[in-house]
Design a protein around this motif. Structure first.
Motif, PDB file in Angstrom:
ATOM      1  N   ALA A 278      41.560  -0.922 -61.189  1.00  0.00           N
ATOM      2  CA  ALA A 278      40.134  -1.672 -60.563  1.00  0.00           C
ATOM      3  C   ALA A 278      40.018  -1.933 -59.091  1.00  0.00           C
ATOM      4  CB  ALA A 278      39.743  -2.657 -61.466  1.00  0.00           C
ATOM      5  N   LEU A 279      41.270  -2.533 -58.763  1.00  0.00           N
ATOM      6  CA  LEU A 279      41.372  -2.708 -57.418  1.00  0.00           C
ATOM      7  C   LEU A 279      41.199  -1.530 -56.413  1.00  0.00           C
ATOM      8  CD1 LEU A 279      41.455  -5.004 -54.938  1.00  0.00           C
ATOM      9  CD2 LEU A 279      43.915  -4.883 -55.072  1.00  0.00           C
ATOM     10  N   LEU A 280      42.159  -0.652 -56.909  1.00  0.00           N
ATOM     11  CA  LEU A 280      42.137   0.729 -56.072  1.00  0.00           C
ATOM     12  C   LEU A 280      40.655   1.312 -56.221  1.00  0.00           C
ATOM     13  CD1 LEU A 280      45.482   2.087 -57.508  1.00  0.00           C
ATOM     14  CD2 LEU A 280      45.059   1.009 -55.092  1.00  0.00           C
ATOM     15  N   ASN A 281      39.916   1.288 -57.368  1.00  0.00           N
ATOM     16  CA  ASN A 281      38.810   1.926 -57.245  1.00  0.00           C
ATOM     17  C   ASN A 281      37.714   1.123 -56.325  1.00  0.00           C
ATOM     18  OD1 ASN A 281      39.486   3.887 -59.017  1.00  0.00           O
ATOM     19  ND2 ASN A 281      38.963   2.465 -60.743  1.00  0.00           N
ATOM     20  N   LYS A 282      37.696  -0.086 -56.208  1.00  0.00           N
ATOM     21  CA  LYS A 282      37.021  -0.990 -55.405  1.00  0.00           C
ATOM     22  C   LYS A 282      37.250  -0.789 -53.999  1.00  0.00           C
ATOM     23  CE  LYS A 282      36.005  -5.674 -54.215  1.00  0.00           C
ATOM     24  NZ  LYS A 282      36.632  -7.009 -54.282  1.00  0.00           N
ATOM     25  N   GLN A 283      38.607  -0.149 -53.509  1.00  0.00           N
ATOM     26  CA  GLN A 283      38.861   0.159 -52.368  1.00  0.00           C
ATOM     27  C   GLN A 283      38.492   1.574 -52.100  1.00  0.00           C
ATOM     28  OE1 GLN A 283      42.895  -1.099 -52.366  1.00  0.00           O
ATOM     29  NE2 GLN A 283      42.453  -3.441 -51.983  1.00  0.00           N
ATOM     30  N   GLU A 284      37.958   2.264 -52.975  1.00  0.00           N
ATOM     31  CA  GLU A 284      37.946   3.616 -53.006  1.00  0.00           C
ATOM     32  C   GLU A 284      39.063   4.536 -52.479  1.00  0.00           C
ATOM     33  OE1 GLU A 284      34.549   4.739 -50.281  1.00  0.00           O
ATOM     34  OE2 GLU A 284      33.269   3.271 -51.421  1.00  0.00           O
ATOM     35  N   ARG A 285      40.138   4.102 -53.136  1.00  0.00           N
ATOM     36  CA  ARG A 285      41.582   4.963 -52.984  1.00  0.00           C
ATOM     37  C   ARG A 285      41.731   5.735 -54.401  1.00  0.00           C
ATOM     38  NH1 ARG A 285      45.269  -0.239 -51.637  1.00  0.00           N
ATOM     39  NH2 ARG A 285      46.714   1.341 -51.570  1.00  0.00           N
ATOM     40  N   PHE A 286      40.741   6.675 -54.498  1.00  0.00           N
ATOM     41  CA  PHE A 286      40.640   7.372 -55.745  1.00  0.00           C
ATOM     42  C   PHE A 286      41.861   8.256 -56.008  1.00  0.00           C
ATOM     43  CE2 PHE A 286      35.925   6.648 -54.411  1.00  0.00           C
ATOM     44  CZ  PHE A 286      35.858   5.541 -55.355  1.00  0.00           C
TER      45      PHE A 286
END
Length: 497
Positions: A166-174
């Motif tokens: 979820a944190l990676l998605n928030k940071q757009e580190r897809f």
């Protein structure tokens, strides 16, 4: 591949009776890096479930969507950091490591190698929190986790993976998110229940982080689980997560739609789902819909309990609706619902006069009767209802050895009112000839372990100020710095003089 963005758009127009048309909009501005995923998401977002196409009327007129970027947040605070964690994160943000990825990675590796499991997990949990006090360091959460996987104590935890994703998605580190997700899917996909619960965690984690794309993609996978599973448990948990997630993202009207879908699919909605929607409406200030959900809960046989009542009170308080708060407290008598410490917190934190008075502990009133003269009419009603409850009695332990008042869990305003009530109650008990006078009187304020600034307890400072101003014989206990103590007979003389 160039990023493909899908614009906001309505998914269905629902007719809710004569002259009433309601357009549902999912606020999902998507940035997708795969055409295949775009097609899957389009099917989820823009193909309405059966309940929508049937025109189910759930009285959504007048509702509005609120962008996730501008929503009112009432989430819990970040995970409290241990001392070692504070030191580590402070050093990690120092200029000496800034702009030097190699040095940063070496420092993270050294920290994990030298720290016990509890400390490493504490730091990681803090960085993963949407309310982290070090948001600028959350980028390093994945690096920290990667080092932790090499430790001898490491255990793979799907819930933790969901929070990292979820944190990676928030940071757009897809790309990093997809790699980590693929590992989790390959590990869990053959176990339907475990995989479903992982996706439930993923839905809720993404919603708490406000990650729109991550939330949508997790819902796509959950809906596929619902479609093919024969397990009522799996379907129920999946629906619960979607309801909770939509409410976290300030879309209670869509969450209420999912509840309707549950009924159609013969999956019985529970108290959790209704509470989520109720609070979702309440946080947005949509009180008519909040109260409508309360009525639905009653008709469905769900009892209005203390937790539900506190949600309603918190919602009113967040929007400074003190008259409605007073009316609700009166209704609780009809519902036979007991008040709690959290009720005190929700109500008193919303009283502007009390919060203003507590800014100056040298001049705030020292008796309940004096306090009432400062309050406006709405606040007087609230305080009178609170003081007629059993909350004070539940906070007091009384026997021949000790008379103890425990303020744990109480916010500053609640501790203040309880202290004024307590002094009145002690006078009353000591004035009764048959009352046992305990050997010691203790007031437990706490030492500030869970305060915003560790070791600095606002409640302890308040109690100390009240004791000094009233010339109380009670002093800080040498054996427990979070308590005030005195001989029972001495306290009796002080209060009954």
């Amino acid at each position: 591949m160039a990023a493909l963005r899908l614009p906001n758009r309505p998914i269905q127009t629902v007719h809710g009776g004569v002259g009433c048309t309601r357009t549902l909009t999912l606020v999902y501005p998507l940035t997708l890096h795969s055409r295949h995923k775009v097609q899957n998401l389009q099917r989820f977002l823009f193909t309405p479930p059966q309940w929508l196409s049937q025109g189910i009327n759930y009285r959504a007129e007048g509702l509005r969507n609120v962008s996730c970027n501008n929503r009112t947040s009432m989430k819990a605070g970040a995970v409290p950091l241990m001392k070692q964690g504070h030191r580590f994160l402070s050093s990690l943000s120092s200029p000496a490591l800034a702009g030097d990825p190699s040095a940063t990675n070496r420092y993270i590796k050294k920290f994990v190698a030298a720290s016990p499991k509890s400390v490493s997990l504490n730091v990681l949990s803090h960085l993963l929190s949407a309310q982290s006090s070090y948001p600028h360091l959350s980028f390093f959460a994945l690096s920290l986790y990667s080092e932790m996987t090499e430790a001898s104590w490491f255990d793979w935890n799907p819930k933790l993976i969901a929070e990292i994703l979820a944190l990676l998605n928030k940071q757009e580190r897809f790309d990093e998110s997809e790699t980590l997700l693929s590992t989790a899917v390959s590990r869990l996909e053959s176990k339907e229940r475990d995989f479903a619960l992982f996706l439930c965690n993923l839905v809720e984690s993404n919603s708490k982080q406000g990650s729109i794309q991550g939330f949508n993609e997790a819902c796509v996978r959950l809906r596929e689980i619902i479609r093919r599973s024969s397990s009522v448990y799996v379907k129920t948990q999946a629906y619960k997560s979607m309801v909770s997630g939509l409410c976290n993202m300030d879309q209670p009207h869509n969450a209420e739609g999912v509840i309707e879908e549950m009924r159609i699919e013969k999956v019985k909605p529970g108290l959790f789902e209704y509470k989520s929607v109720l609070y979702g409406y309440g946080r947005l200030g949509l009180f008519d819909d909040m109260n409508r959900v309360v009525q639905i809960m009653e008709t469905q046989g769900h009892k209005i309990d203390t937790v539900c009542s506190n949600m309603v009170l918190s919602s009113y308080g967040a929007h400074e609706a003190l008259p409605q708060m007073g009316s609700w407290l009166q209704k609780l008598k009809d519902y036979n619902v007991p008040l709690s410490t959290r009720t005190y917190n929700s109500v008193l934190n919303s009283c502007p006069t009390i919060t203003s008075l507590l800014k100056d502990l040298d001049s705030c009133p020292l008796s309940l009767s004096e306090l009432l003269t400062f309050l406006n009419e709405d606040e007087v009603v609230l305080v009178r209802v609170l003081t007629q409850s059993s909350v004070l009695d539940e906070a007091i332990e009384w026997n021949s050895l000790e008379g103890k008042l425990d303020l744990h869990g109480m916010h500053l305003s609640s501790s203040y009112l309880i202290m004024l009530q307590w002094m009145n109650e002690m006078r009353l008990r000591f004035s009764e000839g048959e009352c046992v006078v305990p050997a010691e009187i203790v007031v437990v304020s706490g030492s500030g372990k869970h305060s915003n600034v560790r070791g600095e307890s606002p409640v302890k400072a308040l109690v100390k100020k009240i004791m000094v101003r009233t010339r109380s014989p009670m002093r800080i206990d040498r054996k427990n710095v979070g308590s005030f103590i005195a001989k029972g007979k001495t306290v009796k003389e002080w209060l009954c003089q």
